[in-house]
Write a protein that holds these residues in place. Structure first.
Motif, PDB file in Angstrom:
ATOM      1  N   ASP A 219       0.962  -1.307   0.171  1.00 48.87           N
ATOM      2  CA  ASP A 219      -0.166   0.131   0.147  1.00 48.87           C
ATOM      3  C   ASP A 219       0.591   1.349  -0.601  1.00 48.87           C
ATOM      4  N   ASP A 220       2.083   1.035   0.710  1.00 48.69           N
ATOM      5  CA  ASP A 220       2.673   2.861   1.317  1.00 48.69           C
ATOM      6  C   ASP A 220       4.543   2.685  -0.178  1.00 48.69           C
ATOM      7  N   LEU A 221       4.169   1.666  -0.594  1.00 53.83           N
ATOM      8  CA  LEU A 221       5.964   1.388  -1.477  1.00 53.83           C
ATOM      9  C   LEU A 221       6.103   2.508  -2.271  1.00 53.83           C
ATOM     10  N   PRO A 222       4.579   2.554  -3.201  1.00 60.14           N
ATOM     11  CA  PRO A 222       4.653   3.331  -4.504  1.00 60.14           C
ATOM     12  C   PRO A 222       4.768   4.885  -3.951  1.00 60.14           C
ATOM     13  N   ALA A 223       4.335   5.335  -2.518  1.00 57.91           N
ATOM     14  CA  ALA A 223       4.776   7.136  -2.394  1.00 57.91           C
ATOM     15  C   ALA A 223       5.999   7.664  -1.857  1.00 57.91           C
ATOM     16  N   ALA A 225       8.492   6.088  -2.583  1.00 55.21           N
ATOM     17  CA  ALA A 225       9.786   4.775  -3.866  1.00 55.21           C
ATOM     18  C   ALA A 225       9.609   6.949  -4.860  1.00 55.21           C
ATOM     19  N   ALA A 226       8.368   7.474  -4.371  1.00 51.28           N
ATOM     20  CA  ALA A 226       7.908   8.347  -5.293  1.00 51.28           C
ATOM     21  C   ALA A 226       8.960   9.659  -5.044  1.00 51.28           C
ATOM     22  N   LEU A 256       4.051  -5.225  -7.972  1.00 51.67           N
ATOM     23  CA  LEU A 256       4.373  -3.739  -7.753  1.00 51.67           C
ATOM     24  C   LEU A 256       5.964  -3.451  -8.173  1.00 51.67           C
ATOM     25  N   VAL A 257       6.219  -4.206  -7.544  1.00 53.03           N
ATOM     26  CA  VAL A 257       7.714  -3.665  -7.995  1.00 53.03           C
ATOM     27  C   VAL A 257       8.395  -4.044  -8.656  1.00 53.03           C
ATOM     28  N   ASP A 259       7.455  -3.138 -11.601  1.00 53.04           N
ATOM     29  CA  ASP A 259       6.937  -2.189 -12.168  1.00 53.04           C
ATOM     30  C   ASP A 259       7.308  -0.661 -11.729  1.00 53.04           C
ATOM     31  N   LEU A 260       7.810  -0.692 -10.327  1.00 58.11           N
ATOM     32  CA  LEU A 260       8.752   0.653 -10.600  1.00 58.11           C
ATOM     33  C   LEU A 260       9.659   0.681 -10.866  1.00 58.11           C
ATOM     34  N   TRP A 264      15.278  -3.497  -8.590  1.00 57.31           N
ATOM     35  CA  TRP A 264      14.852  -4.679  -6.905  1.00 57.31           C
ATOM     36  C   TRP A 264      15.871  -5.591  -6.863  1.00 57.31           C
TER      37      TRP A 264
END
Length: 311
Positions: A219-223, A225-226, A256-257, A259-260, A264
């Motif tokens: 839930d919180d990794l994308p924010a 990483a941004a 998810l990871v 696609d970042l 990784w």
């Protein structure tokens, strides 16, 4: 796998040759009907040997002899159970940086690091530690991380890190003596060198505390990483974390990871994060697989004490 079988396997695969105390204790617990019954009253994820042994040590209990351990654990089970239910095995072993370094050093510099399951963030400082791979020395300062290495040429320099952040459900504060004492309790009894290393790494981190965010790995990794600065290579990494994550969430994290932006690095047990076409294990001990962007590269030992490159 039953709780008794899990303790027997921990003793024979993970502790054997690494901690005689925990090998002996794990095998004794596996045969102890009273303790198995108590453990089976906990959620499955809370029955693990490292968590039980760490809590007993943190509460001042004995782990050197199985009989004394049994008596203390039975007599103090209510306090032990309460700690087990609220704590997690957040082993923050800076020595793991020694198996991450050969990959980090090959990526486009500078780096922006995000560690998933960061605990107190000690593995976010691979640029601040020194390393010794046999006779090969890299970096300067303390602690010096020793690693037996084979199959590759050790890196010539430490990476350039311009930003570092960690994500954890329960981040620990390296400036809090209580949190550091919990990390100390998770270190295996004979490992005085790891206690020395913990203190040295904690001093490095306390001098420049990392950004640690309380949150979920999906839930919180994308924010988080941004928030990495533009112009730096984003590297999301984790070591011996995903076994604590339910399978469905683990699979969601992997999707998810991948696609970042950036890279990784995973360092997990092969049964936790499977890979096709792995070579045979070098021995019967417990090993992780070091992988970059899903491609397996090497076998590693759990505390960073060895890396065997096969890619």
């Amino acid at each position: 796998m039953t709780t008794a079988e899990a303790y027997a396997e921990f003793g024979s695969r993970e502790a054997r040759g690494v901690s005689p105390t925990y090998e002996r204790l794990a095998q004794a617990v596996a045969r102890d009907d009273d303790l198995i019954a108590l453990l089976d009253g906990l959620p499955p994820a809370k029955r693990q040997p490292n968590l039980l042994f760490g809590v007993v040590r943190w509460l001042g209990g004995p782990v050197e002899g199985p009989a004394a351990f049994h008596d203390f654990t039975v007599a103090n089970w209510s306090a032990i159970e309460a700690e087990i239910r609220t704590r997690a095995t957040q082993t923050n072993e800076a020595g793991r940086c020694a198996v991450l370094l050969p990959v980090l050093a090959t990526l486009p510099q500078p780096l922006a690091l995000v560690e998933v399951g960061a605990s107190a963030g000690l593995c976010l400082y691979p640029d601040r530690y020194a390393y010794r791979y046999g006779e090969h020395r890299v970096g300067s300062g303390e602690p010096v991380l020793e690693c037996a290495a084979s199959g590759f040429e050790p890196p010539a320099r430490v990476p350039q890190v311009v930003w570092r952040a960690g994500l954890d459900l329960n981040p620990l504060d390296v400036t809090d003596p209580g949190d550091v004492s919990w990390l100390d309790a998770l270190i295996w009894p004979e490992h005085a060198h790891r206690r020395t290393r913990l203190r040295a790494a904690a001093a490095v981190a306390a001098a420049d505390p990392p950004l640690l965010v309380r949150g979920d790995l999906v839930d919180d990794l994308p924010a988080l990483a941004a928030r990495a600065p533009a112009g730096a290579t984003l590297v999301v990494f984790h070591t011996s974390v995903l076994y604590q994550v339910p399978l469905a969430r683990r699979e969601a994290f992997v999707r998810l990871v991948r696609d970042l932006p950036g890279h990784w690095i995973a360092n997990e047990a092969p049964e936790v994060l499977p890979h096709d076409g792995l070579p045979d294990l070098p021995d019967a001990a417990l090993h992780n697989v070091l992988a970059l962007d899903g491609r397996p590269l090497a076998w590693t030992r759990g505390h960073g004490q060895a890396i065997m490159w096969f890619a």
